[in-house]
Design a protein around this motif. Sequence first.
Motif, PDB file in Angstrom:
ATOM      1  N   GLN A  20       0.808  -1.225   0.000  1.00  0.00           N
ATOM      2  CA  GLN A  20       0.000   0.000   0.000  1.00  0.00           C
ATOM      3  C   GLN A  20       0.840   1.273   0.000  1.00  0.00           C
ATOM      4  N   CYS A  75     -10.894   0.084   3.032  1.00  0.00           N
ATOM      5  CA  CYS A  75      -9.471  -0.007   2.729  1.00  0.00           C
ATOM      6  C   CYS A  75      -8.927   1.375   2.382  1.00  0.00           C
ATOM      7  N   LEU A  76      -7.759   1.690   2.917  1.00  0.00           N
ATOM      8  CA  LEU A  76      -7.123   2.982   2.635  1.00  0.00           C
ATOM      9  C   LEU A  76      -6.821   3.138   1.140  1.00  0.00           C
ATOM     10  N   HIS A 113      -7.552  -9.385   5.753  1.00  0.00           N
ATOM     11  CA  HIS A 113      -7.551  -8.227   4.841  1.00  0.00           C
ATOM     12  C   HIS A 113      -6.117  -7.857   4.442  1.00  0.00           C
ATOM     13  N   HIS A 166      -3.657  -8.249   0.851  1.00  0.00           N
ATOM     14  CA  HIS A 166      -2.845  -7.197   0.215  1.00  0.00           C
ATOM     15  C   HIS A 166      -1.502  -7.733  -0.274  1.00  0.00           C
TER      16      HIS A 166
HETATM   17 ZN   LIG Z   1      -6.666  -2.516   2.667  1.00  0.00          ZN
END
Ligand SMILES: [Zn+2]
Length: 196
Positions: A89, A132-133, A180, A184
Amino acid sequence: MKKIAYFLFLLLFFTSCKSAFSVSEKKILYSEADSPAKVLKITNKKDSLILRTSSKNIKNIKNEDLSQLVKKLYLTMVTEDGVGIAAPQIGINRNVFLFYRLDQDEKSVEVAINPRIISHSKELICFQNDGCLSVPGKYGNSKRYSWIKVKYIDQNGKKVKQKFYGGTRSGDYTGIIFQHEFDHINGKLYIDKICN
Ligand SMILES: [Zn+2]
């Protein structure tokens, strides 16, 4: 004998090269070293490619770049008000993420290095309001296991084996956060697992 020693040296050299962070990864880690990183978004084509790439294991866990990665992830997660964050991320395709231990009274942040899910419930639940960011402005319900057994290396370099549970947002859903974040590092997002 000399030849064998030379070969071993070469092998070691290349193994360590493989584990080192790349120039572009170091740029993310050390430009504004004490500030949060930019969170990659699925709405950006270039970001999306990184978010959809499977990450690699960390070979050398006593690595100062890894410490900097953890620091950067922590700063970013806290700034963005998340309950977890994974290295892809912030543009680093490595098997590292942070997650809140909601199963503990002090609700501390834990680091998972090279994590694995070794077993899980047969039952799937539909977790409400996953977010989610990297998926801005959206929430959705996602299919998740109600419990998982996991293995990972923590921030102290200690091997951890744990069982985490997940149900609703009102209780302990550490197992859901873990799933979660684990997605990723495998290039998956909650929007791939939508349920009603
Ligand atoms: Zn996420």
